[in-house]
Design an enzyme around this catalytic site. Structure first.
Site, PDB file in Angstrom:
ATOM      1  N   THR A 173      20.744  38.772  51.104  1.00 21.78           N
ATOM      2  CA  THR A 173      21.902  39.295  50.373  1.00 21.78           C
ATOM      3  C   THR A 173      21.490  39.875  49.028  1.00 21.78           C
ATOM      4  O   THR A 173      21.960  40.935  48.631  1.00 21.78           O
ATOM      5  CB  THR A 173      22.951  38.167  50.180  1.00 21.78           C
ATOM      6  OG1 THR A 173      23.383  37.765  51.472  1.00 21.78           O
ATOM      7  CG2 THR A 173      24.152  38.622  49.376  1.00 21.78           C
ATOM      8  N   PRO A 214      13.286  36.591  45.603  1.00 22.19           N
ATOM      9  CA  PRO A 214      12.279  35.787  46.303  1.00 22.19           C
ATOM     10  C   PRO A 214      12.803  34.368  46.488  1.00 22.19           C
ATOM     11  O   PRO A 214      13.392  33.804  45.568  1.00 22.19           O
ATOM     12  CB  PRO A 214      11.059  35.808  45.366  1.00 22.19           C
ATOM     13  CG  PRO A 214      11.504  36.421  44.094  1.00 22.19           C
ATOM     14  CD  PRO A 214      12.827  37.081  44.294  1.00 22.19           C
ATOM     15  N   ARG A 215      12.645  33.831  47.697  1.00 21.69           N
ATOM     16  CA  ARG A 215      13.110  32.463  47.932  1.00 21.69           C
ATOM     17  C   ARG A 215      12.033  31.479  47.502  1.00 21.69           C
ATOM     18  O   ARG A 215      10.846  31.737  47.682  1.00 21.69           O
ATOM     19  CB  ARG A 215      13.414  32.269  49.413  1.00 21.69           C
ATOM     20  CG  ARG A 215      14.569  33.128  49.904  1.00 21.69           C
ATOM     21  CD  ARG A 215      14.758  32.987  51.421  1.00 21.69           C
ATOM     22  NE  ARG A 215      15.848  33.829  51.911  1.00 21.69           N
ATOM     23  CZ  ARG A 215      15.900  34.350  53.125  1.00 21.69           C
ATOM     24  NH1 ARG A 215      14.946  34.133  53.991  1.00 21.69           N
ATOM     25  NH2 ARG A 215      16.929  35.104  53.483  1.00 21.69           N
ATOM     26  N   ARG A 236      45.776  27.542  43.504  1.00 23.38           N
ATOM     27  CA  ARG A 236      46.986  28.073  44.148  1.00 23.38           C
ATOM     28  C   ARG A 236      47.499  29.362  43.537  1.00 23.38           C
ATOM     29  O   ARG A 236      48.690  29.653  43.580  1.00 23.38           O
ATOM     30  CB  ARG A 236      48.084  26.993  44.210  1.00 23.38           C
ATOM     31  CG  ARG A 236      47.676  25.854  45.145  1.00 23.38           C
ATOM     32  CD  ARG A 236      48.349  24.582  44.824  1.00 23.38           C
ATOM     33  NE  ARG A 236      47.914  24.092  43.519  1.00 23.38           N
ATOM     34  CZ  ARG A 236      48.370  22.985  42.965  1.00 23.38           C
ATOM     35  NH1 ARG A 236      49.270  22.275  43.571  1.00 23.38           N
ATOM     36  NH2 ARG A 236      47.909  22.605  41.781  1.00 23.38           N
ATOM     37  N   LYS A 290      11.233  29.628  62.713  1.00 22.18           N
ATOM     38  CA  LYS A 290      10.096  30.098  61.911  1.00 22.18           C
ATOM     39  C   LYS A 290       8.853  29.221  62.045  1.00 22.18           C
ATOM     40  O   LYS A 290       8.071  29.087  61.103  1.00 22.18           O
ATOM     41  CB  LYS A 290      10.528  30.275  60.438  1.00 22.18           C
ATOM     42  CG  LYS A 290      11.695  31.265  60.317  1.00 22.18           C
ATOM     43  CD  LYS A 290      11.991  31.690  58.922  1.00 22.18           C
ATOM     44  CE  LYS A 290      11.420  33.024  58.595  1.00 22.18           C
ATOM     45  NZ  LYS A 290      11.985  33.667  57.403  1.00 22.18           N
ATOM     46  N   GLN A 300      25.576  29.357  54.704  1.00 21.48           N
ATOM     47  CA  GLN A 300      24.866  28.487  53.748  1.00 21.48           C
ATOM     48  C   GLN A 300      24.286  27.275  54.502  1.00 21.48           C
ATOM     49  O   GLN A 300      24.070  27.347  55.693  1.00 21.48           O
ATOM     50  CB  GLN A 300      25.761  28.042  52.588  1.00 21.48           C
ATOM     51  CG  GLN A 300      26.146  29.152  51.627  1.00 21.48           C
ATOM     52  CD  GLN A 300      27.279  30.032  52.127  1.00 21.48           C
ATOM     53  OE1 GLN A 300      28.317  29.557  52.516  1.00 21.48           O
ATOM     54  NE2 GLN A 300      27.085  31.337  52.099  1.00 21.48           N
ATOM     55  N   ASP A 318      19.731  30.045  54.797  1.00 22.05           N
ATOM     56  CA  ASP A 318      18.682  30.938  55.306  1.00 22.05           C
ATOM     57  C   ASP A 318      17.767  30.264  56.318  1.00 22.05           C
ATOM     58  O   ASP A 318      16.583  30.595  56.421  1.00 22.05           O
ATOM     59  CB  ASP A 318      17.848  31.523  54.149  1.00 22.05           C
ATOM     60  CG  ASP A 318      18.702  32.285  53.169  1.00 22.05           C
ATOM     61  OD1 ASP A 318      19.700  32.890  53.610  1.00 22.05           O
ATOM     62  OD2 ASP A 318      18.394  32.262  51.965  1.00 22.05           O
ATOM     63  N   GLU A 319      18.325  29.354  57.087  1.00 25.89           N
ATOM     64  CA  GLU A 319      17.528  28.638  58.089  1.00 25.89           C
ATOM     65  C   GLU A 319      17.262  29.501  59.317  1.00 25.89           C
ATOM     66  O   GLU A 319      16.417  29.152  60.165  1.00 25.89           O
ATOM     67  CB  GLU A 319      18.256  27.355  58.539  1.00 25.89           C
ATOM     68  CG  GLU A 319      18.468  26.305  57.453  1.00 25.89           C
ATOM     69  CD  GLU A 319      19.774  26.513  56.687  1.00 25.89           C
ATOM     70  OE1 GLU A 319      20.417  27.572  56.859  1.00 25.89           O
ATOM     71  OE2 GLU A 319      20.144  25.621  55.906  1.00 25.89           O
ATOM     72  N   GLY A 376      23.983  35.908  54.199  1.00 23.09           N
ATOM     73  CA  GLY A 376      23.253  37.060  54.730  1.00 23.09           C
ATOM     74  C   GLY A 376      22.602  36.592  56.009  1.00 23.09           C
ATOM     75  O   GLY A 376      21.663  35.804  55.973  1.00 23.09           O
ATOM     76  N   HIS A 377      23.152  36.985  57.144  1.00 17.79           N
ATOM     77  CA  HIS A 377      22.654  36.518  58.435  1.00 17.79           C
ATOM     78  C   HIS A 377      21.952  37.669  59.144  1.00 17.79           C
ATOM     79  O   HIS A 377      22.566  38.690  59.429  1.00 17.79           O
ATOM     80  CB  HIS A 377      23.804  35.967  59.281  1.00 17.79           C
ATOM     81  CG  HIS A 377      24.438  34.737  58.685  1.00 17.79           C
ATOM     82  ND1 HIS A 377      25.484  34.074  59.243  1.00 17.79           N
ATOM     83  CD2 HIS A 377      24.122  34.034  57.558  1.00 17.79           C
ATOM     84  CE1 HIS A 377      25.810  33.025  58.500  1.00 17.79           C
ATOM     85  NE2 HIS A 377      25.002  32.991  57.466  1.00 17.79           N
ATOM     86  N   LYS A 434      20.281  30.951  60.869  1.00 14.07           N
ATOM     87  CA  LYS A 434      21.520  30.728  61.620  1.00 14.07           C
ATOM     88  C   LYS A 434      21.926  31.981  62.392  1.00 14.07           C
ATOM     89  O   LYS A 434      22.407  31.903  63.515  1.00 14.07           O
ATOM     90  CB  LYS A 434      22.659  30.315  60.664  1.00 14.07           C
ATOM     91  CG  LYS A 434      22.386  29.018  59.927  1.00 14.07           C
ATOM     92  CD  LYS A 434      23.467  28.715  58.909  1.00 14.07           C
ATOM     93  CE  LYS A 434      23.477  29.684  57.737  1.00 14.07           C
ATOM     94  NZ  LYS A 434      22.305  29.654  56.869  1.00 14.07           N
TER      95      LYS A 434
END
Ligand code: GDP
Ligand code: IMO
Ligand code: MG
Length: 424
Positions: free
Chosen positions: A300, A304-305, A144, A331, A224, A14-15, A41-42, A17
């Site tokens: 996604t 809360p982060r 496999r 940000k 990620q 969540d930078e 989630g972009h 990207k």
């Protein structure tokens, strides 16, 4: 150095990207995803429109770009179909410019069921996964007995593989009344989706190789972040793929010379979703303020982060592992109001000081961050487009980060929209 760029998250995801890929996509011909799945989630904001993409490369928003999903991705065909619908609703034509490797493993409904059961069984040590079935799908791939995209075009083989999975997963599926355990239904759904996938299936590796020879520019879109890498992140509190630059090669079938520049995406502070160590986490009013100002809720899952200060020790690890050439800092505007900004420059563990992450990243849960305090700029930077127009203290903050990491800075993001960007 060739012009191809890999965009890699340097923290716990969540930078920003999505925004950076959308910006850099303007100068590329091709955008390719190489790992992860619908756990990503972009977010991209263009004018008043907001797009959140989970599987489809962020470049799809540009009408003339070609997008590839590589074999390293685990593809949830149901989410994928929904995402195509979303594009259609937005009037974005993807026909003829979105392609998938036949070797891409599928995330099927039973993977999500297993993800939920496993998380429940982990109890207090749960990972806090996105419940998108990512871990179970990668387990099958490595064991496999995964089901690949190409398998859906061979009904006999598909049925045989599903039946084998029924045996392998008996303890999850037998007697379950959850509709995700219904393999007959999954078989039928996959059959019904086969015509949708057929025109999208190409040899991604070869297409990229040829595009490179023709002088086309490729942008590799990471999902990620470095600290969630299954090998090099905070294992076991990680995702199940290689989120770092090596994933580009194995996840798309390209050689190392086809990665030119590595752009590391760094949020001006740190966030993390789910469980696991986070040395600079702020469980106080400042953390709450950053969450509020940064709108730090999962794209996604809506969770809360967790928020905290920038961690240079973890970032040194990310820059080294990925061979980061330049960074995109996002940000910055979120820190505008703060009187003081702290940056973790070292860890203290059992009385010793460390400037690099410990060998065992699990020890991150015991380290004490050592901070350098920098003055906040307390001025509005939102929408700034010139580095020279940033307050001196904001420039000093960015310079401090670059000098410590020994990298240059290529972009500074001062808002969620495309135009709210400083190009350096
Ligand atoms: P990704 O997973 O790395 O693509 O990042 P996410 O999309 O999950 O989260 C980044 C969030 O920050 C999104 O809501 C973006 O719209 C937003 N964002 C990106 N850059 C900036 C910025 O410079 N300032 C602000 N305020 N928001 C931003
Ligand atoms: P983007 O691409 C932030 C986290 C989950 C959990 C751990 C394992 O948007 O940056 P998983 O579902 O992969 O098995 O969950 O990884 N996680 C992310 N956190 N951003 C993401 O993607 C993430 N994808 C997975 O929260 O802690
Ligand atoms: Mg995200």
């Amino acid at each position: 150095m060739n012009k191809h760029k890999a965009v890699i998250g340097c923290q716990w995801g969540d930078e920003g990207k999505g925004k950076i890929v959308d910006l850099l996509a303007a100068g590329a011909d091709i955008i390719a995803r190489f790992q992860g799945g619908a756990n990503a989630g972009h977010t991209i904001r263009v004018g008043d429109k907001k797009y959140v993409l989970h599987l489809i490369p962020s470049g799809i928003i540009h009408p003339d770009k070609i997008c590839f999903i590589g074999n390293g991705v685990v593809l949830d065909p149901f989410t994928f179909k929904e995402e195509l619908q979303l594009l259609e609703n937005e009037g974005i034509d993807y026909q003829g410019r979105l392609f998938i490797s036949p070797a891409t493993n599928l995330v099927l409904p039973y993977h999500k069921l297993i993800d939920a059961v496993d998380e429940g069984n982990r109890g207090t040590t749960s990972i806090g996964t996105t419940m998108r079935g990512i871990g179970p799908a990668y387990i099958d791939k490595v064991a496999r007995h995964g089901i690949r995209l190409v398998d859906i075009f061979n009904p006999e083989r598909l049925r045989r593989r599903l039946e084998f999975n029924r045996t392998m997963k008996a303890r999850y599926l037998d007697g379950s009344t959850d509709e995700r355990a219904d393999l007959e239904r999954t078989f039928n759904d996959l059959q019904a989706m086969a015509p949708m996938f057929r025109p999208m299936m190409v040899d991604v590796s070869r297409r990229l190789y040829e595009a490179n020879k023709e002088g086309k520019v490729i942008l590799y879109e990471g999902a990620q972040g470095c600290m969630l890498d299954v090998d090099l992140g905070t294992y076991p509190f990680a995702t199940s793929s290689n989120t770092t630059v090596g994933g580009v090669l194995t996840g798309l079938g390209v050689g190392p010379k086809m990665v030119g520049e590595v752009v590391g995406v760094i949020k001006a502070y740190t966030t993390r979703v789910g469980s696991g160590p986070f040395p600079t986490e702020l469980v106080d009013d400042i953390g709450e303020k950053i969450r509020l100002l940064g709108d730090e809720y999962g794209a996604t899952t809506g969770r809360p982060r967790r928020c905290g200060w920038l961690d240079l020790v973890a970032l040194r690890h990310a820059v080294r592992i990925n061979g980061v050439d330049s960074i995109a800092v996002t940000k910055l505007d979120v820190l505008d109001e703060l009187a003081e900004i702290k940056v973790c420059v070292a860890y203290k563990l059992n009385g010793d000081i460390f400037s690099e992450v410990p060998l065992d990243l699990a020890e991150l849960s015991h380290v004490q961050p050592i901070y350098k305090t920098l003055p906040g700029w307390q001025a509005d930077t939102t929408g700034t487009t010139e580095f020279g127009n940033l307050p001196q203290k904001a420039r000093d903050y960015l310079k401090f980060i670059c000098e410590d990491l020994g990298v240059s800075i290529c972009l500074v993001s001062t808002g969620a929209r495309r135009e709210e960007t400083i190009r350096i």
